[in-house]
Enzyme design. Structure first.
Site, PDB file in Angstrom:
ATOM      1  CG  ASN B 162      14.946  11.941 -17.894  1.00 30.90           C
ATOM      2  OD1 ASN B 162      15.239  12.793 -17.041  1.00 30.90           O
ATOM      3  ND2 ASN B 162      14.172  10.908 -17.621  1.00 30.90           N
ATOM      4  CB  CYS B 241      21.428  25.050  -2.828  1.00 33.00           C
ATOM      5  SG  CYS B 241      21.477  23.393  -2.123  1.00 33.00           S
ATOM      6  CB  CYS B 265      -3.598  13.276 -14.343  1.00 38.90           C
ATOM      7  SG  CYS B 265      -5.121  14.138 -14.726  1.00 38.90           S
TER       8      CYS B 265
END
Lengths: 427, 427
Positions: B162, B241, B265
């Site tokens: 992760n 950015c 979800c």
């Protein structure tokens, strides 16, 4: 394989019992162990997912449809489960067709009809879907293998044939007519035909079949230099058919087959084909599940990320007789269609004021108003009985084809498009 | 398995010879036939394709690269084989990242670095790439399994981690720096980073790493309602950015993690994700192989088939310190860059007049002029030595940031875009 191994074990046991000399038993015991080991090896082969009876919106990791059913909660689709009623035919299971088939399979489409006569080669590996281990299989067999593993809920029918042959065309047409999957369906047995072929001749054959059957279809294509493509919606009588407006990219006066000569091949990219397949199936979903706006034509220029759109009216002087018949029928029922469309919009506007579109919106997502979208959606009128054409009074005769005007319009459209494309190539 | 079956045959033969009674032989013959049948079944298991040493343009069915090398013959790409030198990092192997990885693998990319910490679930089956038999595997392991079968020529590196953890971030950055694959490469060890993550936090982490490493990257995203997406090119110091212009679709003031709560979800579609992956990798190919125009930003609205584009300048008041450093460096080398770009264009214009773009064009395909495209392509200037910043004379100081003007510009851009999007949602 496991059945064979089980039978083997039982054969060994029978032999062992029939042998009086125990010295042979050790040898048979050893073989029995071997068979058990082989059984374990065979068991470690892929496990398939089981069929799912009803589509559920339950959010659990084991539900293959949760993310699709969420489209209802998000206010995008009213009834996602209806997808199980639909049949889609895909002609050409190559770089675009195979990916389109996989997308529809993963979306849980009811039934897919796949047509191709070609075999998988290593030279196809620069596009998505087929795997090197499938080389030598027919594309239809390989597709059924992969698709049934991915989603066993989809009914798959495959036809290993060339639709441009007489026999192939007959089988193609009769398979489209077959209504066993949904006997109550009006018209043909399929809801949409997707043309994913790579040549002009096959497109003209799909066009002929769909004009004869009054079958709505979508055409797709990718250029020989791999950096542009398009999709197009074709509704017999209502939009231009494939013969109404000849394609812009076919080399004039050259037999296509001479282009595919020894030692020369067209370029292709998984990116362009993936994008075209994605746009094609996205518009298929919008068409079938009635959400958003279905593009009548959408181009993709990969070098400039430019996406031209246009609409093409049918050509009253089209060389395809079935197309001209469909045009006549379409104009005859036009007043009834328009009236029904108006009534439907009014009924929906009324129900929209009675119930809010969403009870809550904790996702902070703004969606396009459904009733607004339905105004541009004339497909819902396809539900008119087929026989209506002949039952209409003669008073509608004034709606006859305004031939010169329509011709002028479609020529203008084409010239416009050609100018746009030329400007694009030059730029 | 085949070795086991061979041993089994030999065991049976030995047993047969040691048995005096011929009545037992029939039973053993039957078992030998069974084993032979099992051997044939085992042989039909997947065969892998072997590695290919050099990319060839030869048009034979067994060449997996013929359709890609044809891009050279079509005048689209000058040197396709260069793709084998490039390394691309893909962060997030979900609905977009996995398809992007497959596309690059099929294109024959040199090296892919894959980052994900998640496992494959049945709930992922509504998107392309993963198969039900891979449920329970890590996405990185499953991806390596599938991709190495598809194209064993690609060097695959997978990182099951992760990137938003301290340890994960460190491993991420050091893997990007590793130049073992191509030691002569300037800058980091990868040519491009593709962000295919599904949350704001992970995007900010990719942004941080790329700003620190002065690493060009592309961002991608799909909305929670599954019907829109975008890709964006980010060149540290030269373009905005990810922190310069906060995203427009993040719910303000809400911790993202609370959105992903039990029983709820996001929706997703294989179509939208396939289109976004296709546009992302197409722009990756254009960037790496220097053809066409790389889109600075490209949106995809699936309901209307609308594809907005825009350019965003960096924000001189960006909260990301590394971004502001890169902006300062970019402006310092700007005059040298502009001069080199001008010289390159002049040199190419000269060579273009000497040799025709194509010797023949029997395909009747018109392509966009290469020299025209190169004018908008500033990436070729990345070849300037890294040290150049400190060697430039002070006379370039006048090129310092015109702060108020640039701020005003980027705010205008954002307001414009917001208005466009609002108009779109309302329409």
């Amino acid at each position: 394989m496991e059945a064979e191994l089980k039978a083997m074990l039982s054969d060994l046991e029978t032999l062992k019992r029939s042998l009086p000399d125990p010295s042979h038993h050790a040898s048979i015991d050893k073989m029995q162990l071997r068979v058990e080991h082989l059984t374990n090896l065979a068991k470690s082969a892929p496990v398939q997912r089981s069929k799912v009876k009803d589509m559920s919106a339950e959010v659990v990791d084991s539900n293959p449809y949760s993310r699709l059913m969420a489209l209802q909660r998000m206010g995008i689709v009213q009834n996602y489960e209806r997808i199980r009623e639909f049949s889609v035919a895909i002609v050409g299971i190559g770089g675009v067709g195979s990916v389109a088939a996989e997308m529809l399979t993963r979306c849980g489409i009811g039934r897919l009809l796949l047509y191709d006569y070609d075999k998988v080669e290593l030279a196809n590996m620069n596009r998505l879907f087929f795997r090197p281990e499938q080389v030598g299989m027919t594309k239809t067999d390989a597709a059924v293998q992969t698709l049934s593993d991915i989603n066993p809920d989809v009914v798959l029918e495959s036809y290993t044939l060339n639709i441009t042959t007489v026999q192939g065309f007959e089988t193609f047409v009769s398979s489209l007519k077959n209504k066993t999957f949904r006997p109550s369906k009006e018209g043909s047995g399929v809801d949409l035909v997707l043309s994913c072929v790579d040549n002009y001749e096959a497109r003209m054959v799909v066009n002929q079949a769909c004009n004869e059957l009054n079958q709505t279809w979508m055409e797709s294509g990718v250029s020989e230099d791999a950096v542009s493509g398009h999709i197009q919606l074709l509704i017999p009588g209502e939009t231009a058919c494939f013969a109404c407006a000849p394609p812009l990219v076919v080399a004039s006066g050259i037999d296509e087959r001479t282009l595919k000569r020894e030692g020369v091949c067209a370029a292709s990219l998984p990116t362009t084909m993936g994008v075209v397949a994605g746009l094609l199936v996205q518009n298929t979903l919008k068409y079938l599940l009635k959400f958003g706006h279905v593009s009548p034509y959408l181009g993709y220029n990969a070098l400039k990320d430019y996406f031209p759109t246009m609409e093409m009216k049918p050509n009253p002087q089209c060389s395809n007789v079935a197309c001209v018949d469909r045009q006549r029928e379409y104009l005859l029922v036009k007043p009834a269609r328009d009236a029904a469309a108006k009534a439907k919009i009014e009924a929906e506007a009324l129900s929209a004021t009675e119930f809010p579109l969403h009870d809550d919106n904790e996702w902070n997502i703004s969606v396009v108003d459904d009733s607004e979208l339905d105004k541009t959606d004339v497909r819902s009128l396809d539900a008119l009985p087929d026989g209506l054409v002949r039952e209409l009074p003669n008073a509608d005769e004034f709606q006859k084809l305004p031939v010169p005007l329509e011709t002028a319009n479609s020529i203008d459209d084409l010239d416009d498009l050609r100018r746009q494309l030329e400007a694009l190539s030059a730029g």
